[in-house]
Design a protein around this motif. Structure first.
Motif, PDB file in Angstrom:
ATOM      1  N   VAL A  35       0.858  -1.175   0.000  1.00  0.00           N
ATOM      2  CA  VAL A  35       0.000   0.000   0.000  1.00  0.00           C
ATOM      3  C   VAL A  35       0.896   1.228   0.000  1.00  0.00           C
ATOM      4  CG1 VAL A  35      -0.221   0.303   2.520  1.00  0.00           C
ATOM      5  CG2 VAL A  35      -2.103   1.000   1.024  1.00  0.00           C
ATOM      6  N   PHE A  36       0.448   2.307  -0.610  1.00  0.00           N
ATOM      7  CA  PHE A  36       1.196   3.563  -0.644  1.00  0.00           C
ATOM      8  C   PHE A  36       0.506   4.550   0.272  1.00  0.00           C
ATOM      9  CE2 PHE A  36       2.301   7.650  -2.906  1.00  0.00           C
ATOM     10  CZ  PHE A  36       3.636   7.637  -2.541  1.00  0.00           C
ATOM     11  N   ASP A  37       1.262   5.131   1.227  1.00  0.00           N
ATOM     12  CA  ASP A  37       0.652   6.024   2.212  1.00  0.00           C
ATOM     13  C   ASP A  37       0.764   7.504   1.833  1.00  0.00           C
ATOM     14  OD1 ASP A  37       3.249   6.796   2.771  1.00  0.00           O
ATOM     15  OD2 ASP A  37       3.237   6.108   4.859  1.00  0.00           O
ATOM     16  N   GLY A  38       1.151   7.764   0.596  1.00  0.00           N
ATOM     17  CA  GLY A  38       1.313   9.133   0.139  1.00  0.00           C
ATOM     18  C   GLY A  38       2.766   9.557   0.078  1.00  0.00           C
ATOM     19  N   GLU A  39       3.616   8.875   0.850  1.00  0.00           N
ATOM     20  CA  GLU A  39       5.051   9.143   0.861  1.00  0.00           C
ATOM     21  C   GLU A  39       5.870   7.870   0.723  1.00  0.00           C
ATOM     22  OE1 GLU A  39       6.090  11.318   4.337  1.00  0.00           O
ATOM     23  OE2 GLU A  39       4.921  13.098   3.794  1.00  0.00           O
ATOM     24  N   ARG A  40       5.420   6.827   1.408  1.00  0.00           N
ATOM     25  CA  ARG A  40       6.192   5.588   1.443  1.00  0.00           C
ATOM     26  C   ARG A  40       5.350   4.414   0.964  1.00  0.00           C
ATOM     27  NH1 ARG A  40       8.742   4.910   7.274  1.00  0.00           N
ATOM     28  NH2 ARG A  40       6.511   4.889   7.805  1.00  0.00           N
ATOM     29  N   LEU A  41       6.050   3.430   0.447  1.00  0.00           N
ATOM     30  CA  LEU A  41       5.441   2.167   0.069  1.00  0.00           C
ATOM     31  C   LEU A  41       5.589   1.213   1.254  1.00  0.00           C
ATOM     32  CD1 LEU A  41       4.209   0.682  -2.453  1.00  0.00           C
ATOM     33  CD2 LEU A  41       6.537  -0.178  -2.857  1.00  0.00           C
ATOM     34  N   ILE A  42       4.473   0.723   1.766  1.00  0.00           N
ATOM     35  CA  ILE A  42       4.488  -0.227   2.875  1.00  0.00           C
ATOM     36  C   ILE A  42       4.277  -1.622   2.295  1.00  0.00           C
ATOM     37  CG2 ILE A  42       3.492  -0.871   5.097  1.00  0.00           C
ATOM     38  CD1 ILE A  42       2.404   1.982   5.307  1.00  0.00           C
ATOM     39  N   LEU A  43       5.169  -2.540   2.646  1.00  0.00           N
ATOM     40  CA  LEU A  43       5.160  -3.895   2.097  1.00  0.00           C
ATOM     41  C   LEU A  43       5.185  -4.920   3.223  1.00  0.00           C
ATOM     42  CD1 LEU A  43       7.946  -3.282  -0.576  1.00  0.00           C
ATOM     43  CD2 LEU A  43       5.489  -3.454  -1.067  1.00  0.00           C
ATOM     44  N   ALA A  44       4.770  -6.126   2.907  1.00  0.00           N
ATOM     45  CA  ALA A  44       4.872  -7.216   3.882  1.00  0.00           C
ATOM     46  C   ALA A  44       5.177  -8.519   3.172  1.00  0.00           C
ATOM     47  CB  ALA A  44       3.591  -7.360   4.693  1.00  0.00           C
ATOM     48  N   SER A  45       6.001  -9.328   3.809  1.00  0.00           N
ATOM     49  CA  SER A  45       6.257 -10.688   3.361  1.00  0.00           C
ATOM     50  C   SER A  45       5.321 -11.619   4.114  1.00  0.00           C
ATOM     51  CB  SER A  45       7.709 -11.079   3.633  1.00  0.00           C
ATOM     52  OG  SER A  45       7.947 -12.432   3.305  1.00  0.00           O
ATOM     53  N   VAL A  60       9.457   1.589   2.500  1.00  0.00           N
ATOM     54  CA  VAL A  60      10.566   2.165   1.730  1.00  0.00           C
ATOM     55  C   VAL A  60      10.064   3.431   1.041  1.00  0.00           C
ATOM     56  CG1 VAL A  60      11.816   0.006   1.333  1.00  0.00           C
ATOM     57  CG2 VAL A  60      10.018   0.696  -0.254  1.00  0.00           C
ATOM     58  N   PRO A  61      10.931   4.431   0.866  1.00  0.00           N
ATOM     59  CA  PRO A  61      10.530   5.611   0.089  1.00  0.00           C
ATOM     60  C   PRO A  61      10.214   5.220  -1.347  1.00  0.00           C
ATOM     61  CG  PRO A  61      12.575   6.009   1.303  1.00  0.00           C
ATOM     62  CD  PRO A  61      12.309   4.538   1.378  1.00  0.00           C
ATOM     63  N   MET A  62       9.317   5.974  -1.965  1.00  0.00           N
ATOM     64  CA  MET A  62       8.937   5.705  -3.342  1.00  0.00           C
ATOM     65  C   MET A  62       9.483   6.799  -4.238  1.00  0.00           C
ATOM     66  SD  MET A  62       7.363   3.424  -5.113  1.00  0.00           S
ATOM     67  CE  MET A  62       7.279   3.415  -6.911  1.00  0.00           C
ATOM     68  N   GLY A  63      10.408   6.441  -5.146  1.00  0.00           N
ATOM     69  CA  GLY A  63      10.962   7.395  -6.092  1.00  0.00           C
ATOM     70  C   GLY A  63      10.220   7.360  -7.413  1.00  0.00           C
ATOM     71  N   SER A  64      10.637   8.197  -8.334  1.00  0.00           N
ATOM     72  CA  SER A  64       9.964   8.272  -9.627  1.00  0.00           C
ATOM     73  C   SER A  64      10.159   7.007 -10.448  1.00  0.00           C
ATOM     74  CB  SER A  64      10.474   9.483 -10.415  1.00  0.00           C
ATOM     75  OG  SER A  64      11.881   9.375 -10.625  1.00  0.00           O
ATOM     76  N   GLU A  65      11.253   6.273 -10.177  1.00  0.00           N
ATOM     77  CA  GLU A  65      11.543   5.054 -10.938  1.00  0.00           C
ATOM     78  C   GLU A  65      11.188   3.775 -10.195  1.00  0.00           C
ATOM     79  OE1 GLU A  65      12.629   5.041 -14.125  1.00  0.00           O
ATOM     80  OE2 GLU A  65      12.350   7.214 -14.037  1.00  0.00           O
ATOM     81  N   GLY A  66      10.791   3.905  -8.910  1.00  0.00           N
ATOM     82  CA  GLY A  66      10.461   2.715  -8.144  1.00  0.00           C
ATOM     83  C   GLY A  66      10.849   2.860  -6.687  1.00  0.00           C
ATOM     84  N   PRO A  67      10.681   1.806  -5.886  1.00  0.00           N
ATOM     85  CA  PRO A  67      11.024   1.858  -4.468  1.00  0.00           C
ATOM     86  C   PRO A  67      12.522   2.018  -4.253  1.00  0.00           C
ATOM     87  CG  PRO A  67      10.374  -0.368  -5.116  1.00  0.00           C
ATOM     88  CD  PRO A  67      10.095   0.504  -6.282  1.00  0.00           C
ATOM     89  N   ILE A  68      12.871   2.745  -3.163  1.00  0.00           N
ATOM     90  CA  ILE A  68      14.266   3.050  -2.846  1.00  0.00           C
ATOM     91  C   ILE A  68      14.657   2.250  -1.602  1.00  0.00           C
ATOM     92  CG2 ILE A  68      15.917   4.871  -2.291  1.00  0.00           C
ATOM     93  CD1 ILE A  68      13.922   6.853  -3.609  1.00  0.00           C
ATOM     94  N   GLU A  69      15.401   1.162  -1.796  1.00  0.00           N
ATOM     95  CA  GLU A  69      15.669   0.234  -0.702  1.00  0.00           C
ATOM     96  C   GLU A  69      16.604   0.798   0.354  1.00  0.00           C
ATOM     97  OE1 GLU A  69      19.142  -2.622  -2.500  1.00  0.00           O
ATOM     98  OE2 GLU A  69      17.094  -3.028  -3.128  1.00  0.00           O
ATOM     99  N   SER A  70      17.386   1.820   0.014  1.00  0.00           N
ATOM    100  CA  SER A  70      18.320   2.375   1.008  1.00  0.00           C
ATOM    101  C   SER A  70      17.590   3.032   2.169  1.00  0.00           C
ATOM    102  CB  SER A  70      19.243   3.404   0.345  1.00  0.00           C
ATOM    103  OG  SER A  70      18.503   4.469  -0.209  1.00  0.00           O
TER     104      SER A  70
END
Length: 346
Positions: A35-45, A60-70
């Motif tokens: 789910v995207f909270d407006g700023e970050r992508l929240i994920l679960a395994s 993880v932060p969401m950039g223009s090209e995809g999630p930013i794992e750092s």
């Protein structure tokens, strides 16, 4: 007609490469919720991620090209850690809270041993430390959403089922209508059919962040993906996602099949208006750039609406390691990696 094109694809390292559990087994990333909270992508395994500073839920932060794992941040509250097998996330209809569901696919009749598989959780947007368990057992100290389990039992009407979809849509009454997507149902975990069925109930959230249901869970919608001529595999519902920008509902279906000695996985994306949902009309199969069905080559399990024109699809490939078209320089992913696709929608 709803058509999609791929903006970017890649893999996300969900934890350090080579991480092993207490039994020495390699931990595998199996992303089943997004789910995207407006700023970050929240994920679960849907499998645990071990470590004192980790859990199966992270952002993880969401950039223009995809999630930013750092920028990865794990959610480590006790309630997050106590739940097992996360299957989907959603925002409440007003966008103020995050909801998370587990699969509800197992329960012990004579103990609380398997209660971890039966949780619906809620927390205010941006404040996962304020998490609450929804619809718990009224007895003190009994973990899990066992009252919700009772409601689901009555609505689904079969001894075994698995919840893999979750969405909240606006409703004329109360705060919204909460939808649960059923992927499997039958007599037992080894005797079931794949289905695409939605049950749900109206809800309210008070000022303390407590969600309560205002009516009983009931069946709201069902469809057969195989009735569409573009679908070539037996599918089950794997995610639900409300699109508040366009007032519509997305549905993911995924498949696992043995074909000519090979293990085939993949998925399809569907869309429908809320009017069609309430009228129980069939959804529309989302198309690719050429006008054919958008067929995912990985097992699509997580779906996040980023804005009015972009979606992110996350994959739970279980133990399948092949990267397919994602593999620019290698054929297989690391166990710590989860594949994803960023889509443009027109």
């Amino acid at each position: 007609m709803t058509r999609t094109s791929i903006l970017s694809e890649g893999t996300l390292h969900c934890f350090p490469t080579g991480l092993r559990d207490e039994q020495g087994r390699l931990v595998n990333a199996e992303i089943s919720a997004a789910v995207f909270d407006g700023e970050r992508l929240i994920l679960a395994s849907d499998k645990p991620i071990p470590g004192e500073s980790r859990s199966a839920v992270f952002a993880v932060p969401m950039g223009s090209e995809g999630p930013i794992e750092s920028g990865i941040e794990y959610f480590t509250s006790d309630a997050i850690r106590q739940a097992t097998k996360y299957e989907d996330f959603a925002l409440t209809a007003d966008g103020r809270h995050v909801l998370a569901t587990t699969g509800f696919d197992r329960i012990a009749e004579d103990s609380h041993e398997l209660n971890a598989w039966n949780h619906l959780l809620i927390w205010p947007l941006g404040h996962p430390e304020q998490i609450r368990v929804v619809d718990p057992d009224p007895r003190d100290g009994v973990p899990g959403s066992l009252e919700l389990r009772r409601r689901l039992d009555e609505a689904i009407g079969l001894p075994y089922y698995k919840i893999e979809g979750l969405a909240a849509i606006p409703a004329e009454r109360d705060d919204g209508l909460l939808l649960f997507g059923v992927r499997e149902q039958g007599r037992a975990h080894d005797d079931f059919d794949y289905v695409s069925r939605v049950v749900g109930a109206h809800y309210q959230v008070d000022e303390q962040g407590r969600l309560t249901f205002t009516d009983e869970v009931r069946e709201l919608f069902a469809f057969d993906p195989g009735a569409h001529e573009g679908v070539e595999h037996v599918c089950g519902l794997s995610s639900l996602e409300y699109d508040p920008y366009n007032g519509r509902l997305y549905l993911l279906t995924s498949f696992e099949a043995e074909e000519e000695g090979l293990h085939a996985i993949g998925g399809y994306l569907w869309v429908m208006s809320l009017e069609d949902f309430h009228a129980r009309r069939a959804p529309t199969l989302v198309e690719d750039e050429r006008g054919g069905p958008r067929v995912f080559e990985h097992k699509a399990e997580g779906l996040a609406v980023l804005d009015a024109n972009r979606l992110l699809v996350a994959y739970d490939n279980d133990r399948e390691m092949a990267l397919g078209s994602l593999g620019d320089t290698r054929d297989e992913r690391y166990a710590s990696e989860a594949p994803w696709t960023l889509l443009s929608v027109t």
